[in-house]
Structures are given as structure tokens and as C-alpha cells.
Design a protein around this motif. Sequence first.
Motif, PDB file in Angstrom:
ATOM      1  N   UNK A  12       0.912  -1.322  -0.024  1.00 46.40           N
ATOM      2  CA  UNK A  12      -0.052   0.129   0.040  1.00 46.40           C
ATOM      3  C   UNK A  12       0.712   1.298  -0.074  1.00 46.40           C
ATOM      4  N   UNK A  13       2.008   1.255   0.514  1.00 46.99           N
ATOM      5  CA  UNK A  13       2.934   2.319   0.725  1.00 46.99           C
ATOM      6  C   UNK A  13       1.923   3.483   1.379  1.00 46.99           C
ATOM      7  N   UNK A  14       1.938   4.790   1.412  1.00 45.08           N
ATOM      8  CA  UNK A  14       1.125   5.745   2.193  1.00 45.08           C
ATOM      9  C   UNK A  14      -0.331   5.882   1.421  1.00 45.08           C
ATOM     10  N   UNK A  15      -0.472   5.221   0.450  1.00 42.29           N
ATOM     11  CA  UNK A  15      -1.813   5.416  -0.167  1.00 42.29           C
ATOM     12  C   UNK A  15      -3.044   5.165   0.499  1.00 42.29           C
ATOM     13  N   UNK A  16      -3.135   4.342   1.798  1.00 42.59           N
ATOM     14  CA  UNK A  16      -4.600   4.341   2.342  1.00 42.59           C
ATOM     15  C   UNK A  16      -4.506   5.392   3.386  1.00 42.59           C
ATOM     16  N   UNK A  17      -3.319   6.081   3.696  1.00 43.48           N
ATOM     17  CA  UNK A  17      -3.353   7.228   4.701  1.00 43.48           C
ATOM     18  C   UNK A  17      -4.226   8.586   4.204  1.00 43.48           C
ATOM     19  N   UNK A  18      -4.776   9.168   5.050  1.00 35.77           N
ATOM     20  CA  UNK A  18      -5.399  10.475   4.851  1.00 35.77           C
ATOM     21  C   UNK A  18      -5.448  11.042   6.293  1.00 35.77           C
ATOM     22  N   UNK A  19      -5.465  12.428   6.228  1.00 32.85           N
ATOM     23  CA  UNK A  19      -5.547  13.064   7.383  1.00 32.85           C
ATOM     24  C   UNK A  19      -6.611  12.835   8.156  1.00 32.85           C
ATOM     25  N   UNK A  20      -6.260  12.908   9.507  1.00 35.89           N
ATOM     26  CA  UNK A  20      -7.491  12.659  10.344  1.00 35.89           C
ATOM     27  C   UNK A  20      -7.991  11.378  10.324  1.00 35.89           C
ATOM     28  N   UNK A  21      -7.649  10.243   9.580  1.00 38.03           N
ATOM     29  CA  UNK A  21      -8.034   8.955   9.639  1.00 38.03           C
ATOM     30  C   UNK A  21      -7.621   8.182  10.885  1.00 38.03           C
ATOM     31  N   UNK A  22      -8.581   7.402  11.248  1.00 39.49           N
ATOM     32  CA  UNK A  22      -8.485   6.706  12.448  1.00 39.49           C
ATOM     33  C   UNK A  22      -7.754   5.241  12.123  1.00 39.49           C
ATOM     34  N   UNK A  23      -6.782   5.224  13.157  1.00 38.28           N
ATOM     35  CA  UNK A  23      -5.933   3.955  12.991  1.00 38.28           C
ATOM     36  C   UNK A  23      -6.065   3.187  14.405  1.00 38.28           C
ATOM     37  N   UNK A  24      -6.309   1.826  14.353  1.00 39.90           N
ATOM     38  CA  UNK A  24      -6.397   1.087  15.675  1.00 39.90           C
ATOM     39  C   UNK A  24      -4.998   0.571  16.030  1.00 39.90           C
TER      40      UNK A  24
END
Length: 135
Positions: A12-24
Motif C-alpha cells: 500500500x505504501x502511504x496510499x491508504x493514509x489520509x489526514x484525520x483517518x483513524x488507526x487502531x
Amino acid sequence: MYITITALQKMYGSKPLKLNAIVKLVKEPDNRYDTEAIACEMRHFGKIGYIANSTSTVVKGCMSSGRIYDKINDEYFAKIKFITHQEAIAKIMSSDEYLKEIENPESDIHFLSDNLGKIDLELIEENFKGDSNDS
């Protein structure tokens, strides 16, 4: 309190990341490489990486997984605040931020956990006193 998410999955690299996304954040005490490993998971993607735990991977101003390991539950949450090509910086949610997310039925938090009622908010509140609630 901020953390560095590193070892982003090569797929995925950084593709799934978006600002203010929640990470468990999920503790992995049986991890064969690091007994203080904390995995990072996202809705739709699963495990995306780990909280950095090395002086060479922790971004200055962030806490390592070893420093927060005993300050969070076996499962807790953070929000992504900064993204680069190699890592992300996330803010561990305060108890107030966590409760606000639970109130929103569309929040990813509901899709990431079956244990929302088992989170020890007193532990979080005690360990993150004085931490800014900036979003």
C-alpha cells in the motif's frame, strides 16, 4: 502524544493514509522481533505498519512504542496528522476524542473494534494528562 507509524506495508505504501483517518493500535506481545510491538490497522486495509520503536525510525517529538506500551489498552486508537512517503505521524486520542468518535455511528472506530466498551478510559486519561486535544 504523537507516534510515528513506520514499516508501511509495501503493498500500500502511504496510499491508504489520509489526514484525520483513524488507526487502531494493537499490542503484539508475542511479536518475535519486538515484545513491545504495536501494530497499526485501518479499515479496508488491515495492518498497515507499526509504531516506530527505534531511535533511527521515531520522528523527533514522537513517542516510541516502548514508551507508550504500558500507557494504552491492548487496543486503542489514534488519528493521522501528518503523512510522508515513508511514515505517518498520528496523535493518540484523548478519552474525550475517543468518546466523541463513538457518538458518531459512521466513524471508522465502529468498524475497527468489537471491544469499544472494554476500553479503560481512566488509564488513558491518567497517562495522557496535559496532552493537547488539538485536532
